[in-house]
Design a protein around this motif. Structure first.
Motif, PDB file in Angstrom:
ATOM      1  N   VAL A 176     110.454  55.829  33.817  1.00  0.00           N
ATOM      2  CA  VAL A 176     110.611  56.245  32.416  1.00  0.00           C
ATOM      3  C   VAL A 176     109.699  55.412  31.510  1.00  0.00           C
ATOM      4  O   VAL A 176     109.024  55.943  30.616  1.00  0.00           O
ATOM      5  N   VAL A 177     109.674  54.094  31.746  1.00  0.00           N
ATOM      6  CA  VAL A 177     108.811  53.229  30.933  1.00  0.00           C
ATOM      7  C   VAL A 177     107.335  53.576  31.150  1.00  0.00           C
ATOM      8  O   VAL A 177     106.550  53.664  30.195  1.00  0.00           O
ATOM      9  N   GLY A 178     106.944  53.777  32.404  1.00  0.00           N
ATOM     10  CA  GLY A 178     105.548  54.125  32.682  1.00  0.00           C
ATOM     11  C   GLY A 178     105.151  55.446  32.059  1.00  0.00           C
ATOM     12  O   GLY A 178     104.039  55.584  31.511  1.00  0.00           O
ATOM     13  N   TRP A 179     106.039  56.429  32.104  1.00  0.00           N
ATOM     14  CA  TRP A 179     105.741  57.719  31.492  1.00  0.00           C
ATOM     15  C   TRP A 179     105.574  57.577  29.974  1.00  0.00           C
ATOM     16  O   TRP A 179     104.653  58.126  29.369  1.00  0.00           O
ATOM     17  N   GLY A 180     106.463  56.817  29.356  1.00  0.00           N
ATOM     18  CA  GLY A 180     106.363  56.604  27.917  1.00  0.00           C
ATOM     19  C   GLY A 180     105.084  55.880  27.523  1.00  0.00           C
ATOM     20  O   GLY A 180     104.432  56.241  26.531  1.00  0.00           O
ATOM     21  N   MET A 181     104.690  54.859  28.302  1.00  0.00           N
ATOM     22  CA  MET A 181     103.449  54.154  27.996  1.00  0.00           C
ATOM     23  C   MET A 181     102.228  55.043  28.188  1.00  0.00           C
ATOM     24  O   MET A 181     101.244  54.939  27.444  1.00  0.00           O
ATOM     25  N   PHE A 182     102.304  55.946  29.188  1.00  0.00           N
ATOM     26  CA  PHE A 182     101.195  56.888  29.383  1.00  0.00           C
ATOM     27  C   PHE A 182     101.057  57.829  28.184  1.00  0.00           C
ATOM     28  O   PHE A 182      99.948  58.082  27.706  1.00  0.00           O
ATOM     29  N   VAL A 183     102.175  58.337  27.692  1.00  0.00           N
ATOM     30  CA  VAL A 183     102.125  59.209  26.520  1.00  0.00           C
ATOM     31  C   VAL A 183     101.587  58.453  25.317  1.00  0.00           C
ATOM     32  O   VAL A 183     100.779  58.980  24.535  1.00  0.00           O
ATOM     33  N   ARG A 184     102.001  57.206  25.157  1.00  0.00           N
ATOM     34  CA  ARG A 184     101.518  56.409  24.029  1.00  0.00           C
ATOM     35  C   ARG A 184     100.007  56.163  24.126  1.00  0.00           C
ATOM     36  O   ARG A 184      99.282  56.288  23.121  1.00  0.00           O
ATOM     37  N   SER A 185      99.536  55.826  25.325  1.00  0.00           N
ATOM     38  CA  SER A 185      98.097  55.588  25.483  1.00  0.00           C
ATOM     39  C   SER A 185      97.299  56.858  25.245  1.00  0.00           C
ATOM     40  O   SER A 185      96.195  56.822  24.679  1.00  0.00           O
ATOM     41  N   LYS A 186      97.847  58.017  25.641  1.00  0.00           N
ATOM     42  CA  LYS A 186      97.154  59.272  25.401  1.00  0.00           C
ATOM     43  C   LYS A 186      97.046  59.562  23.904  1.00  0.00           C
ATOM     44  O   LYS A 186      96.005  60.011  23.415  1.00  0.00           O
ATOM     45  N   ARG A 187      98.114  59.278  23.168  1.00  0.00           N
ATOM     46  CA  ARG A 187      98.058  59.482  21.720  1.00  0.00           C
ATOM     47  C   ARG A 187      97.089  58.516  21.058  1.00  0.00           C
ATOM     48  O   ARG A 187      96.350  58.888  20.137  1.00  0.00           O
ATOM     49  N   GLN A 188      97.076  57.269  21.524  1.00  0.00           N
ATOM     50  CA  GLN A 188      96.139  56.305  20.954  1.00  0.00           C
ATOM     51  C   GLN A 188      94.702  56.704  21.245  1.00  0.00           C
ATOM     52  O   GLN A 188      93.811  56.497  20.402  1.00  0.00           O
ATOM     53  N   LEU A 189      94.466  57.275  22.436  1.00  0.00           N
ATOM     54  CA  LEU A 189      93.125  57.751  22.741  1.00  0.00           C
ATOM     55  C   LEU A 189      92.722  58.870  21.796  1.00  0.00           C
ATOM     56  O   LEU A 189      91.585  58.919  21.304  1.00  0.00           O
ATOM     57  N   MET A 190      93.652  59.769  21.521  1.00  0.00           N
ATOM     58  CA  MET A 190      93.351  60.863  20.595  1.00  0.00           C
ATOM     59  C   MET A 190      93.058  60.330  19.202  1.00  0.00           C
ATOM     60  O   MET A 190      92.127  60.786  18.518  1.00  0.00           O
ATOM     61  N   LEU A 191      93.817  59.335  18.772  1.00  0.00           N
ATOM     62  CA  LEU A 191      93.571  58.740  17.459  1.00  0.00           C
ATOM     63  C   LEU A 191      92.216  58.046  17.411  1.00  0.00           C
ATOM     64  O   LEU A 191      91.495  58.135  16.412  1.00  0.00           O
ATOM     65  N   SER A 192      91.859  57.340  18.500  1.00  0.00           N
ATOM     66  CA  SER A 192      90.570  56.653  18.514  1.00  0.00           C
ATOM     67  C   SER A 192      89.415  57.647  18.496  1.00  0.00           C
ATOM     68  O   SER A 192      88.406  57.424  17.822  1.00  0.00           O
ATOM     69  N   LEU A 193      89.569  58.764  19.226  1.00  0.00           N
ATOM     70  CA  LEU A 193      88.516  59.779  19.204  1.00  0.00           C
ATOM     71  C   LEU A 193      88.392  60.396  17.824  1.00  0.00           C
ATOM     72  O   LEU A 193      87.267  60.653  17.341  1.00  0.00           O
ATOM     73  N   ARG A 194      89.523  60.632  17.174  1.00  0.00           N
ATOM     74  CA  ARG A 194      89.469  61.194  15.825  1.00  0.00           C
ATOM     75  C   ARG A 194      88.826  60.201  14.856  1.00  0.00           C
ATOM     76  O   ARG A 194      88.046  60.579  13.986  1.00  0.00           O
ATOM     77  N   ASP A 195      89.155  58.917  15.038  1.00  0.00           N
ATOM     78  CA  ASP A 195      88.567  57.906  14.165  1.00  0.00           C
ATOM     79  C   ASP A 195      87.061  57.810  14.391  1.00  0.00           C
ATOM     80  O   ASP A 195      86.292  57.655  13.432  1.00  0.00           O
ATOM     81  N   ARG A 196      86.647  57.902  15.648  1.00  0.00           N
ATOM     82  CA  ARG A 196      85.211  57.888  15.922  1.00  0.00           C
ATOM     83  C   ARG A 196      84.518  59.085  15.288  1.00  0.00           C
ATOM     84  O   ARG A 196      83.412  58.967  14.746  1.00  0.00           O
TER      85      ARG A 196
END
Length: 416
Positions: free
Chosen positions: A175-195
């Motif tokens: 459960v923790v690993g799945w949640g961290m994966f979702v969080r990292s995916k969202r952060q990646l999307m935010l970083s791409l949008r910021d770029r």
């Protein structure tokens, strides 16, 4: 085109409101971030929260069935467990607003209530998605530390003690690993949008800088060209004003120069305005003059009454690079214009020397004028523009008073 763009933006907004969670939309939308308000649930949020609620209720019902099958647990404890489970299921709707508080509260509640186990896992997953890892580590470590004590207090009737502990440990880590994966995916999307935003901003700034530089170049060209033409008009108009009794031939010649200079000035102005309207570079229109046109410029100045001595020691002026030759021509043109304004009647010497590999040197010099010369106001922008033009061409330009009281301009330009 405007309607298609609006429809596309509306579709993107609707799709984003469905597929993206509200927290991510809040981060992606700068207007929502500046408003300071908590983001509203999107349609996706409602669907996910309702599914989480149903999952928590299903796990709670399975836990309640297990409690009812165990005859060793008192009915009062079973009722209390079910009440805590029902309240925990209702608290699922607070998981987005209070992820850390709900996850921390579910640690003791999940330890004493078997029907709250699903809510504890959902709260831990939400915490891993919405908060940094340090908070997740503390809550998850506390839950894992209580797992052996939980199964010692409430042993599973279908699984042995070690297997039950390992199963719950693996489930918690998953459960923790799945949640961290979702969080990292969202952060990646935010970083791409910021770029993407930074790239758009940089592209806009580069376009604005290029436009400003182009307009400055056009302004320099306008100053160099029109100042020369208008000075010729002023000189011949002044001659007609102060010598109304001049012979008809001189009057006709001066009027012809005025007419031709006015025509050339209007044509140059028309071309420059056309470039500004079209948004193109200043290379459009008629071919720009180079060093080969210097003799024509000197002849034009002589016709206007200026004494000019041309000392050109370049074997083939047409072989000079176009950018260097154009810069040398503009320097000589501006210096002749200044000499007519500030030192009328003096003899101006224009010397051009150099060759491939040694560079091109342009020297324009005039002695001090004789008698009282009326002061002609000037902002000095011409010499500043010449210095900048020479610097852009990779050379240098020096100007200042000469030892005999005159004025000298000397430019060195590269000729590789």
């Amino acid at each position: 085109m405007t309607g298609d763009k609006a429809a596309q933006n509306a579709w993107e907004f609707t799709g984003r409101r469905w597929f993206f969670p509200s927290a991510l939309i809040h981060e992606l939308d700068p207007d929502a971030s500046r408003s300071g308000r908590r983001p509203r649930r999107t349609a996706r949020d409602w669907a996910v929260d309702f599914a989480s609620f149903l999952l928590a209720v299903l796990v709670g019902l399975l836990g309640a069935e297990t409690l009812s099958d165990n005859r060793d647990i008192p009915p009062a404890l079973v009722a209390a467990d079910q009440v805590l489970g029902a309240l925990s299921c209702g608290a699922v709707w607070l998981r987005r607003r209070l992820p850390l508080g709900l996850a921390a509260a579910m640690v003791p509640v999940g330890f004493v209530s078997e029907t709250s186990g699903g809510v504890a896992m959902i709260a831990l997953f939400t915490l891993a998605v919405h908060r940094p890892f340090r908070y997740v580590a503390w809550v998850a470590a506390t839950q894992l530390a209580l797992v052996p004590l939980y199964f010692w207090w409430r042993p599973d009737p279908d699984l042995p003690y070690p297997a039950a502990i390992v199963l719950l440990l693996v489930l918690t880590v998953a459960v923790v690993g799945w949640g961290m994966f979702v969080r990292s995916k969202r952060q990646l999307m935010l970083s791409l949008r910021d770029r993407a935003r930074r790239a758009e901003t940089e592209a806009r700034l580069r376009a604005e800088q290029a436009q400003r530089l182009a307009r400055e170049a056009i302004a320099r060209e306008m100053h160099d060209v029109l100042a020369h033409r208008l000075t010729l008009l002023s000189v011949h108009a002044g001659a007609l004003e102060f010598r109304p009794d001049a012979p008809r031939e001189e009057v006709a010649r001066a009027a012809g120069v005025i007419r031709e200079s006015a025509h050339e000035a209007l044509q140059d102005l028309r071309e420059i305005i056309g470039v500004l309207r079209a948004g193109e570079s200043d290379d459009a229109g008629r071919p720009q003059p180079t060093l080969a046109a210097l003799e024509t410029l000197v002849a034009e100045s002589r016709q206007a009454g200026t004494k000019v001595v041309l000392d050109q020691r370049v074997g083939d002026p047409a072989a000079v690079p176009a950018s260097v030759g154009r810069t040398a021509y503009r320097i000589a043109q501006e210096c002749l214009t200044n000499a007519r304004k500030h030192a009328p009647g003096t003899e101006v010497t224009v010397a051009v020397t150099g060759g491939p590999g040694e560079g091109l040197t342009v020297t324009v010099r005039n002695p001090a004028p004789e008698g009282d010369i009326p002061h002609v106001p000037g902002a000095g922008q011409g010499l500043i523009g010449l210095t900048e033009r020479a610097t852009l061409a990779g050379g240098t330009l020096e100007h200042g008073p000469a030892s005999d009281g005159g004025f000298r301009v000397r430019a060195r330009l590269p000729w590789g």
